[in-house]
Design a protein around this motif. Structure first.
Motif, mmCIF file in Angstrom:
data_model
loop_
_atom_site.group_PDB
_atom_site.id
_atom_site.type_symbol
_atom_site.label_atom_id
_atom_site.label_comp_id
_atom_site.label_asym_id
_atom_site.label_seq_id
_atom_site.Cartn_x
_atom_site.Cartn_y
_atom_site.Cartn_z
ATOM 1 N N VAL A 190 0.845 -1.201 0.000
ATOM 2 C CA VAL A 190 0.000 0.000 0.000
ATOM 3 C C VAL A 190 0.877 1.247 0.000
ATOM 4 O O VAL A 190 0.613 2.221 -0.707
ATOM 5 C CB VAL A 190 -0.960 0.006 1.208
ATOM 6 C CG1 VAL A 190 -1.721 1.317 1.276
ATOM 7 C CG2 VAL A 190 -1.935 -1.159 1.115
ATOM 8 N N GLU A 245 -9.786 -2.416 0.277
ATOM 9 C CA GLU A 245 -10.888 -1.706 0.923
ATOM 10 C C GLU A 245 -10.598 -0.220 0.961
ATOM 11 O O GLU A 245 -9.469 0.211 1.098
ATOM 12 C CB GLU A 245 -11.047 -2.209 2.346
ATOM 13 C CG GLU A 245 -11.904 -3.439 2.450
ATOM 14 C CD GLU A 245 -12.192 -3.761 3.897
ATOM 15 O OE1 GLU A 245 -12.010 -4.914 4.283
ATOM 16 O OE2 GLU A 245 -12.557 -2.822 4.622
ATOM 17 N N MET A 289 -9.638 -0.903 4.889
ATOM 18 C CA MET A 289 -8.454 -1.748 4.725
ATOM 19 C C MET A 289 -7.264 -0.932 4.210
ATOM 20 O O MET A 289 -6.129 -1.121 4.639
ATOM 21 C CB MET A 289 -8.764 -2.876 3.737
ATOM 22 C CG MET A 289 -7.771 -4.004 3.806
ATOM 23 S SD MET A 289 -7.860 -4.778 5.434
ATOM 24 C CE MET A 289 -6.903 -6.254 5.166
ATOM 25 N N LEU A 290 -7.555 -0.015 3.286
ATOM 26 C CA LEU A 290 -6.493 0.847 2.731
ATOM 27 C C LEU A 290 -5.837 1.649 3.848
ATOM 28 O O LEU A 290 -4.607 1.659 3.999
ATOM 29 C CB LEU A 290 -7.093 1.787 1.675
ATOM 30 C CG LEU A 290 -6.171 2.883 1.138
ATOM 31 C CD1 LEU A 290 -5.025 2.292 0.362
ATOM 32 C CD2 LEU A 290 -6.943 3.852 0.268
ATOM 33 N N GLU A 291 -6.700 2.293 4.631
ATOM 34 C CA GLU A 291 -6.182 3.131 5.706
ATOM 35 C C GLU A 291 -5.395 2.277 6.711
ATOM 36 O O GLU A 291 -4.302 2.643 7.147
ATOM 37 C CB GLU A 291 -7.353 3.830 6.405
ATOM 38 C CG GLU A 291 -6.963 4.658 7.616
ATOM 39 C CD GLU A 291 -8.166 5.172 8.382
ATOM 40 O OE1 GLU A 291 -7.954 5.916 9.366
ATOM 41 O OE2 GLU A 291 -9.307 4.839 8.005
ATOM 42 N N ASN A 328 -3.913 -0.625 6.319
ATOM 43 C CA ASN A 328 -2.649 -1.126 5.782
ATOM 44 C C ASN A 328 -1.630 -0.005 5.628
ATOM 45 O O ASN A 328 -0.428 -0.186 5.889
ATOM 46 C CB ASN A 328 -2.871 -1.808 4.429
ATOM 47 C CG ASN A 328 -3.571 -3.149 4.577
ATOM 48 O OD1 ASN A 328 -3.620 -3.728 5.666
ATOM 49 N ND2 ASN A 328 -4.128 -3.646 3.501
ATOM 50 N N TYR A 329 -2.135 1.135 5.196
ATOM 51 C CA TYR A 329 -1.213 2.262 5.023
ATOM 52 C C TYR A 329 -0.586 2.646 6.360
ATOM 53 O O TYR A 329 0.619 2.877 6.459
ATOM 54 C CB TYR A 329 -1.944 3.461 4.407
ATOM 55 C CG TYR A 329 -1.059 4.654 4.131
ATOM 56 C CD1 TYR A 329 -0.071 4.588 3.150
ATOM 57 C CD2 TYR A 329 -1.189 5.843 4.851
ATOM 58 C CE1 TYR A 329 0.762 5.677 2.896
ATOM 59 C CE2 TYR A 329 -0.369 6.939 4.593
ATOM 60 C CZ TYR A 329 0.597 6.846 3.614
ATOM 61 O OH TYR A 329 1.418 7.923 3.366
#
Lengths: 161, 444
Positions: free
Chosen positions: A100, A158, B1-3, B5-6
Motif C-alpha cells: 500500500v 478496501e 483496509m487501505l487506511e 494497511n497504510y
C-alpha cells in the motif's frame, strides 16, 4: 535552543514530520534531510504556537515547503495538466515499503501529502486544507482521485468510507 | 483496509535514534535568525535598535543611529549589523554598518566621519562607490546617497542599493570600493521665476566672445529654493530676437570643472517648447559670475510665453578623491524561487522570486519585460497587497533576464502569500499547485 527543548520537540514531532516527508519525497534520505531542515527552521524562526497541534501543523507546512524546495532547486519546468507532468517526480522504489505504501508513493506528488495527512495522521478535510493551503474542495478532489488510482493499483483493496 | 494497511506500513518508516540525536544536536547549535519577524512588532524593533547601538561607527552619533532605525523601519528585523573593517584616509573614516538584502537585491548603509570637522556641513554629499559582485555585468548605480547627517559629529550615513541582478549566494564576501566623496553638492535645486516678464527690450552688452547678452542686474530677484547659491539677475527680451535669463552665482559656488554650475529654465509658447537653438553663456562681470540661457523667442511672442521653474545643480567644495576599500560579509535573506508552469500558446516568465523585501519575475527575453504590469500579492487572510515600487530590471543577452522587479514598502511574510496577480495571469504560490499559472479570471 536548549537541548531539553530540542529533544522534547524532536521526540514529540520528529517521527510525524519524517513520515510526512517520506510520503512526499519517497526517499528516506531526502526525508531525513527535509526533517532536519524543518527543525532547524523552527530554531531559526522561533515561532510562537498556541498549542502542540499548532506546532505540528506548522512543522508539517514547513516540511512540505522544504520537500518542494528539493524539487524546485533544479528550476524544473512543469507542463499542465499536473497529473501528466508529476510522473517526472516518481520516487525511487523503497524495497522495504509495503504494497500500500508503495502504491501511495507511486501517486503524483500533489496527491501524496493529502493522502498521508488524511489516512495516516487522521486529519479532517478542513485540517488537511489548512496545512496544505488548499481549498477544501481541492483536497476532496485529490483524495477521491487518489482512492481511485490506488484502487486500480491495489485491485480491490478496501477504502475508507 | 487501505487506511489500516497504510498506517501499518508507514509505522515501519521511522527515524533511528542516532538520526534523532543528530537533529537534536544540530538544533542546539543553530542560531535564531535576527532577520525573520515572528515576535510582536514592537519587541522586534527594540531588539533591532539594540543591535544598532552596538555598531561602533554609530556609537558616537545618536542622531545617525536614530536615522538608521527610521530608515529601516519595519525592515529592521530583517537587516543585519555589519561588523567589518573601517578604512580611513584623507581625514575620512568609512565603515559599512548595516545591510538589508536578499539574494536578488541589497541595500548597504555606510557611515562616513569627517575627521577634520570642516568639510561635511550638511546632507549635500554624494559618494562614488561600487560593490563588485560575482555576476559582474549588470549596469547598476555607482552613487551612494547621503540619507542623514549629524552636525554634532560631522558624520554622514549613506545608502547604496543594488537590484535587478541575478541570483547571489546566501553568504557573500564583498568589498565596498569608494573612489570619491563630494561634499557641498547641491542637486535638484528648484525655484520659481517671477511671473512678470518685461514688455520692452532690456539692455544688452557684447562679450569678448562676441555673444550678445543681457546686462546683469536689470531686474534682479532672489531664487527661492537655491539656498542663496544663485539669484536671478536679468530676465527679458533682447533686440536680437531672443529671450534671455541670466543668473548670478554666489561666491561659494565652484565652477572650475567642466559641467559645473548648471541652471536651466524651460520656456513654453502656448505649452509647446519653441524651436531654435538654445544659447549658453558664462562670464564674469564686475567681479561677479553669471550663467545665462537664451532662446529664439521675439518680444512679439511675450503674451504666449510661460516659464518653468529654474532648476540647478551647484557645487561648493572640491571632491575628496581616494581609494577606500572595506571588506565585509553579507548574509542574504533566502528568497522563494518558484518554477512556473508553462501555458499553451503563451511565452511567460519561468520563475517567480519572493522574499520579505520584494518580488521578481525571471525568464527568457522572449517572455518580454513585464515590470510595468500591475503586481499584487494575494494573502492567506484574503487581503491583497499592491502598489509596489517598480525597480530596475536586467536584459542581458544569453542570460536569465529579470523581467520584472518590485520592492515592498513593508516586509512581507512570504509564507502568508497564496498567489500573485500580474497582468493577465494569476500565479499560485502555495499548496500543491504552487508555480501554476492561471488566467487571472479563472483560477482556484
Amino acid at each position: 535552543m536548549e537541548r531539553a527543548e530540542a529533544e522534547r520537540l524532536v521526540r514529540l514531532h520528529g517521527q510525524a514530520v519524517y513520515r510526512l516527508a517520506y510520503a512526499r519525497t519517497g526517499s528516506r534520505e531526502d526525508a531525513e534531510d527535509v526533517t532536519q531542515e524543518t527543525f532547524l527552521r523552527l530554531v531559526r524562526t522561533g515561532p510562537e504556537f498556541q498549542d502542540e497541534e499548532h506546532c505540528r501543523a506548522w512543522l508539517f507546512r514547513v516540511a512540505l515547503n522544504c520537500a518542494g524546495d528539493l524539487f524546485r532547486s533544479a528550476w524544473r519546468r512543469r507542463k499542465r495538466p499536473l497529473e501528466e507532468a508529476e510522473q517526472v517526480a516518481a520516487p525511487e522504489e523503497d524495497e522495504q515499503a509495503g504494497e500500500v505504501l508503495r502504491a501511495v508513493l507511486s501517486l503524483p506528488e500533489s496527491y501524496r501529502a493529502p493522502v498521508h495527512l488524511f489516512y495516516y495522521e487522521g486529519m479532517s478535510i478542513a485540517e488537511v486544507a489548512s496545512v496544505l493551503k488548499m481549498r477544501e474542495g481541492t483536497v476532496r478532489t485529490r483524495l477521491v482521485r487518489a482512492r481511485t488510482m490506488l484502487r486500480e493499483q491495489l485491485k480491490g483493496g478496501e477504502e475508507r468510507a | 483496509m487501505l487506511e489500516y494497511n497504510y498506517r501499518n506500513e508507514m509505522d515501519q518508516i521511522q527515524l533511528k535514534e542516532e538520526q534523532m540525536e543528530q537533529m537534536i544536536q544540530a538544533m542546539t547549535k543553530e542560531k535564531p535568525s535576527s532577520k525573520v519577524v515572528r515576535l510582536g512588532g514592537r519587541l522586534l524593533v527594540a531588539a533591532a535598535l539594540c543591535a544598532l547601538l552596538s555598531v561602533s561607527a554609530l556609537a558616537a552619533s545618536p542622531a545617525l543611529r536614530t536615522a538608521l532605525g527610521q530608515l529601516l523601519g519595519n525592515f529592521a528585523p530583517y537587516s543585519q549589523t555589519i561588523q567589518g573593517v573601517s578604512d580611513e584616509d584623507q581625514g575620512l573614516r568609512f565603515q559599512v554598518v548595516s545591510a538589508l538584502s536578499d539574494q536578488y537585491r541589497s541595500t548597504v548603509y555606510i557611515a562616513v566621519e569627517d575627521l577634520t570637522g570642516e568639510r561635511f556641513t550638511d546632507e549635500a554629499i554624494i559618494m562614488a562607490c561600487n560593490i563588485p559582485r560575482q555576476w559582474g555585468k549588470v549596469s547598476i548605480s555607482s552613487q551612494g546617497e547621503c540619507v542623514s547627517y549629524d552636525p554634532e559629529t560631522h558624520a554622514a550615513l549613506f545608502r547604496y542599493s543594488q537590484t535587478g541582478y541575478q541570483r547571489s549566494q546566501e553568504v557573500e564576501k564583498l568589498e565596498l570600493e569608494v573612489t570619491s566623496v563630494q561634499p557641498g553638492y547641491y542637486q535638484d535645486l528648484s525655484g520659481p521665476l517671477p511671473e512678470e516678464i518685461p514688455g520692452e527690450y532690456l539692455e544688452t552688452m557684447t562679450l569678448d566672445t562676441g555673444e550678445e547678452v543681457l546686462v546683469p542686474e536689470q531686474n534682479p530677484a532672489p531664487l527661492e529654493g537655491f539656498r542663496d547659491l544663485a539669484s536671478l539677475s536679468s530676465m527679458g527680451f533682447a533686440p536680437d530676437g531672443t529671450f534671455q535669463v541670466l543668473f548670478r552665482l554666489s561666491h561659494e559656488v565652484r565652477t572650475e570643472r567642466e559641467g559645473d554650475g548648471v541652471i536651466s529654465v524651460t520656456p513654453m509658447l502656448d505649452g509647446v517648447m519653441p524651436e531654435g537653438e538654445i544659447g549658453d553663456s558664462y562670464f564674469t562681470w564686475q567681479g561677479e559670475r553669471y550663467i545665462g540661457m537664451s532662446f529664439v523667442i521675439p518680444l512679439s511672442e511675450r503674451d504666449r510665453l510661460t516659464l518653468s521653474n529654474a532648476y540647478g545643480t551647484l557645487r561648493t567644495q572640491e571632491p575628496i578623491r581616494g581609494e577606500w576599500k572595506l571588506p565585509f560579509t553579507m548574509e542574504n535573506l533566502p528568497a522563494l524561487e518558484l518554477a512556473l508552469s508553462d501555458v499553451e500558446g503563451a511565452i511567460l516568465p519561468d520563475t517567480l522570486v519572493l522574499s520579505p523585501l520584494g518580488a521578481m519575475l525571471l525568464g527568457d527575453i522572449e517572455a518580454q519585460f513585464r515590470g510595468n504590469n500591475p503586481f499584487a500579492l494575494c494573502m492567506q487572510d484574503g487581503s491583497r497587497l499592491e502598489d509596489f515600487e517598480k525597480q530596475a530590471a536586467t536584459m542581458l543577452p544569453n542570460e536569465l533576464y529579470v523581467l520584472g522587479n518590485w520592492a515592498f514598502p513593508e516586509p512581507v511574510d512570504v509564507e502568508q502569500v497564496v498567489g500573485v496577480e500580474t497582468g493577465r495571469w494569476y500565479i499560485s504560490v502555495s499548496g500543491e499547485d504552487a508555480g501554476t499559472i492561471y488566467p487571472i479570471d479563472n483560477h482556484p
